[in-house]
Design an enzyme around this catalytic site. Structure first.
Site, PDB file in Angstrom:
ATOM      1  CG  LEU A 110     -29.159 -55.984  18.167  1.00  0.00           C
ATOM      2  CD1 LEU A 110     -29.263 -57.164  19.121  1.00  0.00           C
ATOM      3  CD2 LEU A 110     -28.891 -54.714  18.965  1.00  0.00           C
ATOM      4  N   GLY A 111     -27.080 -57.806  14.091  1.00  0.00           N
ATOM      5  CA  GLY A 111     -26.595 -57.513  12.743  1.00  0.00           C
ATOM      6  C   GLY A 111     -25.915 -56.160  12.703  1.00  0.00           C
ATOM      7  CD  GLU A 156     -10.659 -53.875  40.798  1.00  0.00           C
ATOM      8  OE1 GLU A 156     -10.113 -54.574  41.660  1.00  0.00           O
ATOM      9  OE2 GLU A 156     -11.236 -52.811  41.010  1.00  0.00           O
ATOM     10  NE  ARG A 159     -18.320 -52.488  37.880  1.00  0.00           N
ATOM     11  CZ  ARG A 159     -17.042 -52.314  37.567  1.00  0.00           C
ATOM     12  NH1 ARG A 159     -16.201 -51.697  38.389  1.00  0.00           N
ATOM     13  NH2 ARG A 159     -16.563 -52.772  36.412  1.00  0.00           N
ATOM     14  CB  SER A 160     -15.429 -47.859  36.678  1.00  0.00           C
ATOM     15  OG  SER A 160     -14.444 -48.761  36.354  1.00  0.00           O
ATOM     16  CD1 TRP A 210      -2.410 -49.011  32.526  1.00  0.00           C
ATOM     17  CD2 TRP A 210      -4.061 -48.067  31.342  1.00  0.00           C
ATOM     18  NE1 TRP A 210      -2.162 -49.236  31.200  1.00  0.00           N
ATOM     19  CE2 TRP A 210      -3.159 -48.663  30.451  1.00  0.00           C
ATOM     20  CE3 TRP A 210      -5.180 -47.413  30.827  1.00  0.00           C
ATOM     21  CZ2 TRP A 210      -3.339 -48.632  29.064  1.00  0.00           C
ATOM     22  CZ3 TRP A 210      -5.365 -47.376  29.460  1.00  0.00           C
ATOM     23  CH2 TRP A 210      -4.449 -47.999  28.603  1.00  0.00           C
ATOM     24  CB  THR A 244      -5.230 -60.067  33.235  1.00  0.00           C
ATOM     25  OG1 THR A 244      -4.367 -61.116  33.696  1.00  0.00           O
ATOM     26  CG2 THR A 244      -4.446 -58.766  33.124  1.00  0.00           C
ATOM     27  CB  CYS A 285      -8.452 -52.258  48.320  1.00  0.00           C
ATOM     28  SG  CYS A 285      -7.555 -51.450  49.643  1.00  0.00           S
ATOM     29  CG  LEU A 286      -6.818 -54.887  44.153  1.00  0.00           C
ATOM     30  CD1 LEU A 286      -5.635 -55.515  43.430  1.00  0.00           C
ATOM     31  CD2 LEU A 286      -7.493 -53.873  43.250  1.00  0.00           C
TER      32      LEU A 286
HETATM   33  P1  TGC Z   1       1.508 -62.724  47.293  1.00  0.00           P
HETATM   34  O1  TGC Z   1       2.802 -63.115  47.911  1.00  0.00           O
HETATM   35  O2  TGC Z   1       0.609 -63.781  46.735  1.00  0.00           O
HETATM   36  O3  TGC Z   1       0.621 -61.873  48.344  1.00  0.00           O
HETATM   37  C1  TGC Z   1       1.188 -60.850  49.114  1.00  0.00           C
HETATM   38  C2  TGC Z   1       0.372 -60.724  50.395  1.00  0.00           C
HETATM   39  O4  TGC Z   1      -0.975 -60.357  50.077  1.00  0.00           O
HETATM   40  C3  TGC Z   1      -1.897 -61.385  50.523  1.00  0.00           C
HETATM   41  N1  TGC Z   1      -2.938 -61.496  49.473  1.00  0.00           N
HETATM   42  C4  TGC Z   1      -4.165 -60.983  49.598  1.00  0.00           C
HETATM   43  N2  TGC Z   1      -4.770 -60.350  50.611  1.00  0.00           N
HETATM   44  C5  TGC Z   1      -6.044 -59.939  50.429  1.00  0.00           C
HETATM   45  N3  TGC Z   1      -6.718 -60.124  49.271  1.00  0.00           N
HETATM   46  C6  TGC Z   1      -6.143 -60.738  48.225  1.00  0.00           C
HETATM   47  N4  TGC Z   1      -6.816 -60.882  47.069  1.00  0.00           N
HETATM   48  C7  TGC Z   1      -4.813 -61.211  48.360  1.00  0.00           C
HETATM   49  N5  TGC Z   1      -3.937 -61.859  47.547  1.00  0.00           N
HETATM   50  C8  TGC Z   1      -2.797 -62.032  48.241  1.00  0.00           C
HETATM   51  C9  TGC Z   1      -1.060 -62.625  50.673  1.00  0.00           C
HETATM   52  O5  TGC Z   1      -1.632 -63.506  51.603  1.00  0.00           O
HETATM   53  C10 TGC Z   1       0.259 -62.032  51.165  1.00  0.00           C
HETATM   54  O6  TGC Z   1       0.082 -61.682  52.534  1.00  0.00           O
HETATM   55  P2  TGC Z   1       1.317 -61.754  53.579  1.00  0.00           P
HETATM   56  O7  TGC Z   1       0.699 -61.510  54.906  1.00  0.00           O
HETATM   57  O8  TGC Z   1       1.909 -63.119  53.402  1.00  0.00           O
HETATM   58  O9  TGC Z   1       2.255 -60.662  53.173  1.00  0.00           O
HETATM   59  O10 TGC Z   1       1.821 -61.596  46.202  1.00  0.00           O
HETATM   60  P3  TGC Z   1       2.482 -61.706  44.751  1.00  0.00           P
HETATM   61  O11 TGC Z   1       3.447 -60.593  44.611  1.00  0.00           O
HETATM   62  O12 TGC Z   1       2.997 -63.113  44.507  1.00  0.00           O
HETATM   63  O13 TGC Z   1       1.259 -61.402  43.762  1.00  0.00           O
HETATM   64  C11 TGC Z   1       0.177 -62.206  43.647  1.00  0.00           C
HETATM   65  C12 TGC Z   1      -0.773 -61.699  42.530  1.00  0.00           C
HETATM   66  C13 TGC Z   1      -0.134 -61.817  41.174  1.00  0.00           C
HETATM   67  C14 TGC Z   1      -2.007 -62.594  42.586  1.00  0.00           C
HETATM   68  C15 TGC Z   1      -1.156 -60.242  42.818  1.00  0.00           C
HETATM   69  O14 TGC Z   1      -0.099 -59.400  42.695  1.00  0.00           O
HETATM   70  C16 TGC Z   1      -2.285 -59.738  41.914  1.00  0.00           C
HETATM   71  O15 TGC Z   1      -3.456 -59.910  42.243  1.00  0.00           O
HETATM   72  N6  TGC Z   1      -1.966 -59.051  40.750  1.00  0.00           N
HETATM   73  C17 TGC Z   1      -2.972 -58.409  39.951  1.00  0.00           C
HETATM   74  C18 TGC Z   1      -2.831 -56.913  40.135  1.00  0.00           C
HETATM   75  C19 TGC Z   1      -4.151 -56.219  40.114  1.00  0.00           C
HETATM   76  O16 TGC Z   1      -5.225 -56.802  40.275  1.00  0.00           O
HETATM   77  N7  TGC Z   1      -4.115 -54.903  39.947  1.00  0.00           N
HETATM   78  C20 TGC Z   1      -5.306 -54.121  40.009  1.00  0.00           C
HETATM   79  C21 TGC Z   1      -4.977 -52.650  40.080  1.00  0.00           C
HETATM   80  S1  TGC Z   1      -6.363 -51.664  40.620  1.00  0.00           S
HETATM   81  C22 TGC Z   1      -7.440 -51.689  39.362  1.00  0.00           C
HETATM   82  O17 TGC Z   1      -7.300 -52.330  38.383  1.00  0.00           O
HETATM   83  C23 TGC Z   1      -8.645 -50.862  39.575  1.00  0.00           C
HETATM   84  S2  TGC Z   1      -9.726 -50.782  38.231  1.00  0.00           S
HETATM   85  C24 TGC Z   1     -11.076 -50.247  39.089  1.00  0.00           C
HETATM   86  C25 TGC Z   1     -12.208 -49.803  38.285  1.00  0.00           C
HETATM   87  O18 TGC Z   1     -12.083 -48.892  37.448  1.00  0.00           O
HETATM   88  O19 TGC Z   1     -13.306 -50.350  38.546  1.00  0.00           O
HETATM   89  P1  FAD Z   2       0.547 -56.773  32.179  1.00  0.00           P
HETATM   90  O1  FAD Z   2       0.707 -57.071  33.614  1.00  0.00           O
HETATM   91  O2  FAD Z   2       1.726 -56.253  31.431  1.00  0.00           O
HETATM   92  O3  FAD Z   2       0.017 -58.091  31.454  1.00  0.00           O
HETATM   93  C1  FAD Z   2       0.082 -58.273  30.032  1.00  0.00           C
HETATM   94  C2  FAD Z   2      -0.370 -59.714  29.731  1.00  0.00           C
HETATM   95  O4  FAD Z   2       0.551 -60.633  30.355  1.00  0.00           O
HETATM   96  C3  FAD Z   2      -1.764 -60.022  30.297  1.00  0.00           C
HETATM   97  O5  FAD Z   2      -2.454 -60.833  29.393  1.00  0.00           O
HETATM   98  C4  FAD Z   2      -1.446 -60.812  31.570  1.00  0.00           C
HETATM   99  O6  FAD Z   2      -2.491 -61.720  31.925  1.00  0.00           O
HETATM  100  C5  FAD Z   2      -0.183 -61.562  31.158  1.00  0.00           C
HETATM  101  N1  FAD Z   2       0.627 -61.941  32.325  1.00  0.00           N
HETATM  102  C6  FAD Z   2       1.223 -61.147  33.246  1.00  0.00           C
HETATM  103  N2  FAD Z   2       1.870 -61.873  34.181  1.00  0.00           N
HETATM  104  C7  FAD Z   2       1.670 -63.180  33.848  1.00  0.00           C
HETATM  105  C8  FAD Z   2       2.069 -64.428  34.419  1.00  0.00           C
HETATM  106  N3  FAD Z   2       2.771 -64.491  35.562  1.00  0.00           N
HETATM  107  N4  FAD Z   2       1.687 -65.564  33.801  1.00  0.00           N
HETATM  108  C9  FAD Z   2       0.937 -65.521  32.676  1.00  0.00           C
HETATM  109  N5  FAD Z   2       0.530 -64.382  32.071  1.00  0.00           N
HETATM  110  C10 FAD Z   2       0.896 -63.232  32.661  1.00  0.00           C
HETATM  111  N6  FAD Z   2      -4.955 -49.743  38.079  1.00  0.00           N
HETATM  112  C11 FAD Z   2      -4.971 -49.066  39.263  1.00  0.00           C
HETATM  113  O7  FAD Z   2      -4.078 -49.186  40.080  1.00  0.00           O
HETATM  114  N7  FAD Z   2      -6.014 -48.235  39.557  1.00  0.00           N
HETATM  115  C12 FAD Z   2      -7.060 -48.020  38.701  1.00  0.00           C
HETATM  116  O8  FAD Z   2      -7.998 -47.289  39.014  1.00  0.00           O
HETATM  117  C13 FAD Z   2      -7.050 -48.702  37.435  1.00  0.00           C
HETATM  118  N8  FAD Z   2      -8.018 -48.463  36.507  1.00  0.00           N
HETATM  119  C14 FAD Z   2      -7.899 -48.999  35.262  1.00  0.00           C
HETATM  120  C15 FAD Z   2      -8.784 -48.587  34.256  1.00  0.00           C
HETATM  121  C16 FAD Z   2      -8.644 -49.084  32.951  1.00  0.00           C
HETATM  122  C17 FAD Z   2      -9.565 -48.607  31.875  1.00  0.00           C
HETATM  123  C18 FAD Z   2      -7.628 -50.034  32.670  1.00  0.00           C
HETATM  124  C19 FAD Z   2      -7.493 -50.604  31.279  1.00  0.00           C
HETATM  125  C20 FAD Z   2      -6.759 -50.434  33.655  1.00  0.00           C
HETATM  126  C21 FAD Z   2      -6.868 -49.914  34.959  1.00  0.00           C
HETATM  127  N9  FAD Z   2      -5.929 -50.222  35.952  1.00  0.00           N
HETATM  128  C22 FAD Z   2      -5.950 -49.575  37.166  1.00  0.00           C
HETATM  129  C23 FAD Z   2      -4.772 -51.068  35.634  1.00  0.00           C
HETATM  130  C24 FAD Z   2      -5.085 -52.561  35.553  1.00  0.00           C
HETATM  131  O9  FAD Z   2      -5.294 -53.094  36.832  1.00  0.00           O
HETATM  132  C25 FAD Z   2      -3.938 -53.253  34.808  1.00  0.00           C
HETATM  133  O10 FAD Z   2      -4.066 -52.879  33.444  1.00  0.00           O
HETATM  134  C26 FAD Z   2      -3.959 -54.759  34.970  1.00  0.00           C
HETATM  135  O11 FAD Z   2      -3.705 -55.138  36.296  1.00  0.00           O
HETATM  136  C27 FAD Z   2      -2.948 -55.452  34.048  1.00  0.00           C
HETATM  137  O12 FAD Z   2      -1.707 -54.830  34.092  1.00  0.00           O
HETATM  138  P2  FAD Z   2      -0.951 -54.408  32.715  1.00  0.00           P
HETATM  139  O13 FAD Z   2      -1.927 -53.641  31.898  1.00  0.00           O
HETATM  140  O14 FAD Z   2       0.317 -53.777  33.085  1.00  0.00           O
HETATM  141  O15 FAD Z   2      -0.702 -55.784  31.965  1.00  0.00           O
END
Ligand code: TGC
Ligand code: FAD
Length: 394
Positions: A348-349, A373, A99-100, A171, A375, A248-249
């Site tokens: 399933l033990g 995507e 799925r990823s 990652w 935490t 995108c997320l």
């Molecule tokens: P913040 O000031 O809240 O937002 C900045 C701008 O973005 C807008 N926005 C969004 N827009 C669309 N969708 C969303 N979900 C949005 N969330 C916020 C917001 O309105 C603002 O727009 P503008 O026009 O005012 O500039 O940003 P912040 O820096 O305070 O951060 C907020 C926070 C912590 C929620 C955000 O940074 C976050 O979601 N952090 C988590 C990071 C994350 O999810 N990383 C994923 C990496 S990719 C991955 O993991 C792929 S794995 C895929 C796989 O293998 O399946």
């Molecule tokens: P951190 O941000 O260091 O967080 C560590 C801990 O602190 C977590 O428990 C978190 O919840 C907590 N924490 C952080 N901030 C706060 C706060 N403000 N308040 C309270 N608690 C907080 N990323 C991509 O860009 N593209 C990919 O394709 C992708 N694929 C991935 C595939 C795998 C197998 C994995 C494991 C990760 C992947 N990622 C990808 C990265 C993934 O999105 C990050 O691991 C995730 O967003 C968390 O970031 P981090 O690991 O740096 O943890």
């Protein structure tokens, strides 16, 4: 290891099927049959060896699992969000890594090219990504910036008709096998922009990440940019700022909400069947109250999540779903699925820790899914901020 025969029976306690169209059911059936035929027999072996089954890229393209909501003129499926959700559910029923591969390609690579890209970028990349000829990856996370991508360090400088990109990403799913990478980096004004990189650009490398106990059949790697010369025509013209990658997320998190319930359904089905066959103290273990409690709670949580996903899909189709609603569904589904897989493993033990059954693999995979995507705690804070209006991140 002998290939596993997949006799999965899908739970549907509240007749959610009645909410689906014939087209939805047809699409689900096609992906379910594909998983039974091409994924279940091989996936345990690939996970044990920590190898990516490269053949799935073309297969998923042929099946229409890459970019199902992208318009057909760019090679996408032109389908609705419930169809997309059902596809992700069925693929993750097979394995979260499969799925990823599909969610990264569709939601994190094709979606930004479609939504933020120029017409030339769309025409050049989307058809090849849709068909599985090319695989893509998405680089947002950095070694020191995961939950907090706005402080990323990757950056580029203007150099005439091109820019020079430096930095690194960590990652990154699909990275070691990708021809194309959608990369987020800051320009000289500190503004986040999206760039399309291609394998072979000088100074761009994708080292593999080894030693994972989770998502072992999915390839993960780094992206390293050492003075990479990127043509300006590869920069997305139509988005600036963190809302680009976060948009995108939202699409990918939606798919994960459906996908993880697929993994939970597989674990429930496995545990139910096992509990009817396995006897201890002269009776099937399913006759004991403690095992029934686990099964009853599993089917309750699966049913609640199925209904939530369906409703969220309907809102997505109407363009009314908020990112915060998607966060709630992603967080809930990951938690429910993780707990169900852990309970199924216990039911399933000793057999639960082996590759004879899919539960331990699902359980370990979900430790990544509940982390990537956004935490579990980040999504809770998104809901907290939405209901109180106060930001507890910073
Ligand atoms: P913040 O000031 O809240 O937002 C900045 C701008 O973005 C807008 N926005 C969004 N827009 C669309 N969708 C969303 N979900 C949005 N969330 C916020 C917001 O309105 C603002 O727009 P503008 O026009 O005012 O500039 O940003 P912040 O820096 O305070 O951060 C907020 C926070 C912590 C929620 C955000 O940074 C976050 O979601 N952090 C988590 C990071 C994350 O999810 N990383 C994923 C990496 S990719 C991955 O993991 C792929 S794995 C895929 C796989 O293998 O399946
Ligand atoms: P951190 O941000 O260091 O967080 C560590 C801990 O602190 C977590 O428990 C978190 O919840 C907590 N924490 C952080 N901030 C706060 C706060 N403000 N308040 C309270 N608690 C907080 N990323 C991509 O860009 N593209 C990919 O394709 C992708 N694929 C991935 C595939 C795998 C197998 C994995 C494991 C990760 C992947 N990622 C990808 C990265 C993934 O999105 C990050 O691991 C995730 O967003 C968390 O970031 P981090 O690991 O740096 O943890």
């Amino acid at each position: 290891m002998a290939a596993r025969t997949d006799n999965f029976v899908s739970p549907d306690y509240f007749n959610v099927d009645e909410l689906l169209t014939e087209e939805h059911k047809h699409i689900r059936e096609a992906v379910r049959n594909y998983v039974k035929k091409e994924i279940s027999p091989i996936i345990e072996d690939y996970a044990q060896k920590a190898e990516f089954p490269q053949q799935i890229v073309k297969q998923l393209g042929d099946l229409g699992c890459f970019g199902p909501t992208i318009p057909a003129e760019y090679g996408g499926g032109g389908l609705d969000y419930i169809s997309y959700g059902l596809m992700m559910q069925e693929l993750e029923r097979g394995d979260s890594g499969v799925r990823s591969t599909a969610s990264v390609q569709g939601s994190l690579v094709m979606f930004p090219i479609y939504a933020y890209g120029s017409e030339d970028q769309r025409k050049k990349y989307l058809p090849k990504l849709a068909s599985g000829e090319w695989l893509g990856c998405f680089g947002l996370t950095e070694p020191n910036h995961g939950s907090d991508p706005s402080n990323m360090l990757s950056n580029f400088k203007d150099a005439g008709d091109h820019v020079i990109l430096n930095g690194s990403k960590m990652w990154i799913s699909n990275a070691p096998y990708s021809q194309v990478a959608v990369v987020w980096a800051k320009d000289e004004k500190g503004e986040i922009r999206g760039l399309i990189l291609e394998r072979g650009m000088k100074g761009f490398s994708t080292p593999t990440t080894h030693g994972k106990w989770s998502l072992r059949a999915s390839a993960t790697g780094e992206l390293v940019f050492d003075n990479v010369k990127v043509p300006k025509e590869n920069i997305f013209p139509n988005v600036k700022g963190l809302k680009g990658p976060l948009g995108c997320l939202t699409k990918a998190r939606y798919g994960i909400a459906w996908g993880t319930i697929g993994a939970a359904m597989d674990c429930y089905d496995t545990a139910l069947k096992y509990s009817l066959e396995r006897e201890q103290f002269g009776k099937p273990i399913g006759s004991f109250q403690l095992q029934q409690k686990k099964l009853a709670e599993m089917i309750t949580e699966i049913t609640k999540a199925q209904l939530l996903n369906w409703r969220l899909g309907a809102l997505m189709n109407e363009g009314k779903a908020t990112p915060q609603q998607v966060s709630m569904a992603k967080r809930n589904a990951c938690e429910v699925a993780t707990n169900i897989c852990r309970d199924a493993r216990q039911m399933l033990g000793g057999m639960g820790i082996t590759g004879e059954y899919p539960v331990m693999r699902h359980m370990m995979n979900l430790e990544s899914v509940i982390t990537y995507e956004g935490t579990h705690d980040i999504h809770l804070l998104i809901t907290g901020m939405d209901v109180t209006g106060m930001n507890a991140f910073k």
